[in-house]
Each structure stands twice: as C-alpha cells, then as structure tokens.
Write an enzyme that holds these catalytic residues in place. Structure first.
Site, mmCIF file in Angstrom:
data_model
loop_
_atom_site.group_PDB
_atom_site.id
_atom_site.type_symbol
_atom_site.label_atom_id
_atom_site.label_comp_id
_atom_site.label_asym_id
_atom_site.label_seq_id
_atom_site.Cartn_x
_atom_site.Cartn_y
_atom_site.Cartn_z
ATOM 1 N N ASN A 1 26.632 53.481 16.039
ATOM 2 C CA ASN A 1 25.498 54.148 16.861
ATOM 3 C C ASN A 1 25.308 55.627 16.352
ATOM 4 O OD1 ASN A 1 25.257 52.011 18.451
ATOM 5 N ND2 ASN A 1 26.695 52.395 19.794
ATOM 6 N N LYS B 1 22.880 55.063 11.146
ATOM 7 C CA LYS B 1 22.833 54.740 9.708
ATOM 8 C C LYS B 1 21.555 53.801 9.131
ATOM 9 C CE LYS B 1 26.935 52.562 10.483
ATOM 10 N NZ LYS B 1 27.108 53.108 11.803
ATOM 11 N N SER B 2 21.293 52.856 9.971
ATOM 12 C CA SER B 2 20.096 52.024 9.695
ATOM 13 C C SER B 2 18.774 52.781 9.562
ATOM 14 C CB SER B 2 19.858 50.708 10.706
ATOM 15 O OG SER B 2 21.344 50.065 10.392
ATOM 16 N N GLN C 1 30.255 48.139 4.708
ATOM 17 C CA GLN C 1 31.779 47.642 4.882
ATOM 18 C C GLN C 1 32.171 46.533 4.427
ATOM 19 O OE1 GLN C 1 29.800 48.470 7.409
ATOM 20 N NE2 GLN C 1 29.935 47.113 9.022
ATOM 21 N N SER D 1 29.963 56.229 9.348
ATOM 22 C CA SER D 1 30.064 56.943 10.613
ATOM 23 C C SER D 1 30.669 55.973 11.559
ATOM 24 C CB SER D 1 28.753 57.095 10.998
ATOM 25 O OG SER D 1 28.073 55.901 11.488
ATOM 26 N N HIS E 1 40.509 59.365 22.491
ATOM 27 C CA HIS E 1 40.155 58.498 23.214
ATOM 28 C C HIS E 1 40.674 57.031 22.330
ATOM 29 C CE1 HIS E 1 37.928 61.441 25.717
ATOM 30 N NE2 HIS E 1 38.569 60.820 26.625
ATOM 31 N N CYS F 1 36.102 59.472 20.149
ATOM 32 C CA CYS F 1 36.811 60.347 19.456
ATOM 33 C C CYS F 1 38.222 59.649 19.089
ATOM 34 C CB CYS F 1 36.890 61.626 19.783
ATOM 35 S SG CYS F 1 37.855 61.569 21.508
ATOM 36 N N ASP G 1 22.847 48.181 3.820
ATOM 37 C CA ASP G 1 23.430 48.342 5.239
ATOM 38 C C ASP G 1 24.356 47.483 5.387
ATOM 39 O OD1 ASP G 1 22.854 49.308 7.807
ATOM 40 O OD2 ASP G 1 21.870 47.903 8.271
ATOM 41 N N GLU G 2 25.454 47.781 6.205
ATOM 42 C CA GLU G 2 26.628 47.187 6.456
ATOM 43 C C GLU G 2 27.355 46.927 5.221
ATOM 44 O OE1 GLU G 2 27.434 46.731 9.487
ATOM 45 O OE2 GLU G 2 25.349 46.691 10.535
#
Length: 192
Positions: free
Chosen positions: A12, A15-16, A90, A9, A185, A182, A87-88
């Site tokens: 915010n 995910k965690s 990426q 995602s 933006h 989005c 977690d994290e």
C-alpha cells in the site's frame, strides 16, 4: 546509460501507481514499454497491473519458468523497447534478476522493478534479495503504520484479524489479509 532500478516498500505504498505513471510517461512520448506482472497474483484481473486508485494497464505475465530474455527479444524485434517495467518483482527468481541485469548491460534497456522487500515473517523474497544485490539504484517508496511511523514490514492476518506467524511464504491477498506496519508493531504482532 540504462540502469536496473528496484522500487521497494511494504504493501500500500503506491508501487503500482508509480509503475503505471512511469509507463504513461514513456508511452505519451511515443516510446514502447514492456509491462510484466506475476501470474500468481490474481487479486484483480489476470494480465493487468491495477492500482488501488483505479488506474490499470495490460501486462504480460511471468512466473518462475518465464524466459524473460526471449520475451524481450521477441518484443524488441517488432518495436524497439524503451523500458521494461515489472510489478510484483518479489516473485522473480534470482536467475531472472540476473537476466534483467544482462538486458540492462547489453541491450541498454532500463528496467524498473517494483516489489515488496520482505514477507510476513520478515524474510526477504528471492526476487527482492537478488534485486537488492544487483540493482544499480534502490528507491524506497514509503507508506505509514497505524501509529504514524514509516511502515517497513507486513503482517499476515487470518480471517479473524489475528496475526499469522507460520505458513507458506507466498499467499496472495490484499488489505483483507495483510497490514503494513512499522518494525516495532511488527515485532509486537509476531511475539509469542
């Protein structure tokens, strides 16, 4: 059958929180889990996965040099692992993601990886790219832009709140440095 899951995602999206709830579900049934988080992310407490809603858990650290199969082997010898939660994700390397797929396929341990898909320039992180390619199941966690649309992108801002268009791919920060938006933006913010 064990699978490699990638929960992705913008920032915010919780995910965690989802990761910690999944870990709790395994643990309350007496199952052992291995929690991993990136050593580079020092926004909260090192060696801890923390959610913005106030829950946290101790975790082992990984970086680009971490031998995840050795870590899993060592941990699995003392108590059989039921799941690995990252977690994290990426910040994983392509090789580490491949190793995770081997753990799933050969040790039959499910792996749930949670991470951001793209950076502040709309580019995939190395770990995200590999997870998108190698995962058995992709799950998008949703968050919203200030306009109410689904946020899929992230904008990095400087101290004055102005969008940053150049710089290193990795710069650790939270709501003070990043804003989930989005695509519309995002494009407006990064236009010259």
């Amino acid at each position: 059958m064990a699978k490699l899951y990638y929960y992705y995602s913008a920032m915010n999206a919780g995910k965690s929180t989802v990761l910690l709830q999944s870990a709790h579900n395994y643990q309350e049934r007496g199952m052992d889990v291995l929690l991993l988080t990136a050593s580079i992310d020092d926004r909260f407490e090192t060696g801890k996965i923390s959610s913005r809603i106030g829950i946290s858990a101790e975790a082992s650290l990984f970086d680009k040099n971490t031998n995840i199969p050795e870590l899993v082997k060592s941990r699995n010898e003392s108590n059989a692992l039921s799941c690995i939660l990252i977690d994290e994700s990426q910040f994983l390397t392509k090789e580490q993601v491949y190793d995770l797929s081997e753990i799933v396929d050969n040790l039959h341990i499910p792996v749930l990886a949670f991470g951001i898909r793209t950076d502040f320039q709309g580019e995939l992180f190395e770990g995200s790219q590999a997870l998108l390619a190698w995962s058995d199941k992709l799950i998008e966690l949703k968050t919203v832009c200030h306009c109410g649309s689904k946020a899929t992108m992230v904008i990095r801002m400087n101290e004055q709140g102005i969008p940053v268009k150049e710089g290193a791919q990795v710069e650790i920060g939270g709501n003070d440095r990043y804003l989930s938006v989005c695509r519309k933006h995002f494009k407006e913010a990064v236009r010259d």
